[in-house]
Motif scaffolding. Structure first.
Motif, short mmCIF file in Angstrom:
data_model
loop_
_atom_site.label_atom_id
_atom_site.label_comp_id
_atom_site.label_asym_id
_atom_site.label_seq_id
_atom_site.Cartn_x
_atom_site.Cartn_y
_atom_site.Cartn_z
N GLU A 25 0.86 -1.18 0.00
CA GLU A 25 0.00 0.00 0.00
C GLU A 25 0.89 1.22 0.00
O GLU A 25 1.75 1.37 0.87
CB GLU A 25 -0.93 0.00 1.21
N HIS A 27 1.10 5.62 -0.82
CA HIS A 27 0.45 6.89 -1.10
C HIS A 27 1.23 7.56 -2.23
O HIS A 27 2.46 7.69 -2.14
CB HIS A 27 0.44 7.81 0.12
N PRO A 32 -6.11 10.25 -8.37
CA PRO A 32 -6.44 8.91 -8.85
C PRO A 32 -6.52 8.85 -10.38
O PRO A 32 -6.11 7.85 -10.98
CB PRO A 32 -7.81 8.62 -8.21
N SER A 89 -10.58 2.70 -11.44
CA SER A 89 -10.29 2.34 -10.05
C SER A 89 -9.46 1.06 -9.86
O SER A 89 -9.02 0.79 -8.75
CB SER A 89 -11.58 2.22 -9.25
N GLU A 113 -7.43 4.49 -5.24
CA GLU A 113 -8.48 5.14 -4.45
C GLU A 113 -8.01 6.53 -4.01
O GLU A 113 -6.83 6.71 -3.71
CB GLU A 113 -8.77 4.32 -3.20
N PRO A 114 -8.94 7.48 -3.94
CA PRO A 114 -8.56 8.80 -3.43
C PRO A 114 -8.10 8.69 -1.98
O PRO A 114 -8.64 7.90 -1.21
CB PRO A 114 -9.86 9.61 -3.51
N GLU A 115 -7.09 9.49 -1.65
CA GLU A 115 -6.60 9.54 -0.26
C GLU A 115 -6.05 10.94 -0.03
O GLU A 115 -4.97 11.28 -0.53
CB GLU A 115 -5.52 8.48 -0.03
N GLY A 116 -6.80 11.74 0.72
CA GLY A 116 -6.37 13.12 0.97
C GLY A 116 -6.22 13.86 -0.35
O GLY A 116 -7.10 13.85 -1.18
N ASP A 117 -5.03 14.45 -0.54
CA ASP A 117 -4.78 15.17 -1.79
C ASP A 117 -4.04 14.31 -2.81
O ASP A 117 -3.50 14.83 -3.77
CB ASP A 117 -3.99 16.46 -1.50
N THR A 119 -3.39 9.74 -3.86
CA THR A 119 -3.98 8.45 -4.20
C THR A 119 -3.40 7.35 -3.33
O THR A 119 -2.19 7.31 -3.09
CB THR A 119 -3.69 8.11 -5.69
N ARG A 120 -4.26 6.45 -2.88
CA ARG A 120 -3.84 5.22 -2.22
C ARG A 120 -3.78 4.16 -3.31
O ARG A 120 -4.78 3.87 -3.96
CB ARG A 120 -4.83 4.83 -1.13
N THR A 122 -3.06 0.29 -3.93
CA THR A 122 -2.94 -1.01 -3.27
C THR A 122 -2.67 -2.06 -4.34
O THR A 122 -3.41 -2.16 -5.32
CB THR A 122 -4.23 -1.36 -2.50
#
Length: 162
Positions: A25, A27, A32, A89, A113-117, A119-120, A122
């Motif tokens: 995982e 960041h 995204p 996605s 996936e969106p994560e804060g400003d 992308t996450r 995985t």
């Protein structure tokens, strides 16, 4: 002429039940949409660093379930077939042929996936080694996991410089 070894088919269930499942995982400092665009680009992960030496999509666009590609890392080349394609996605594929008889089954799953400003990202790699390599893979699993994880780390550097 290259000899190709057929692998057994793998599906989404194999991503959870394989003898070896490696999960990464990360960041990424990118949207995204930017990460997804990169993943489905002509170069895909090969653009992120020098870990992936070659990547050729062998199906025409638009990509989706059933799409194929060939990927090379060092002397190892694999042919992949996608069994999940969720536009924007993520996607999943299984390796149906390899030029080395290392694996019985092999599959990967990518999630964006969106994560804060950013992308996450995985990435799950699931594999079952060939029978003769089961014990060596068990012993070397931490090294194998580290080696397979390099492209995810390459992606972090790639997007940080964009």
């Amino acid at each position: 002429m290259t000899r190709w070894y057929a692998l057994d088919e793998a599906d989404a269930g194999f991503l959870d039940t394989a003898p070896h499942v490696f999960r990464y995982e990360m960041h990424y400092d990118a949207t995204p949409e930017q990460v997804w665009e990169s993943l489905q680009s002509d170069e895909s992960l090969a653009a992120w660093g020098n870990t992936i030496g070659s990547l050729t999509w062998t199906s025409p666009r638009p990509f989706g379930v059933g799409t194929t590609r060939e990927v090379g890392t060092g002397p190892i080349r694999v042919r992949e077939r996608f069994f999940r394609w969720d536009e924007g996605s993520g996607y999943s594929f299984w390796v149906y042929e390899a030029n080395a008889g290392l694996f019985r089954r092999f599959a990967e799953d990518y999630r964006v996936e969106p994560e804060g400003d950013g992308t996450r990202f995985t990435w799950v790699i699931a594999l079952e080694p060939a029978r003769a390599l089961r014990l060596p893979f068990k012993v070397l699993a931490p090294l194998v996991k580290a080696g397979f994880g390099r492209p995810a780390a390459d992606g972090q550097k790639y997007f940080a410089t964009r």
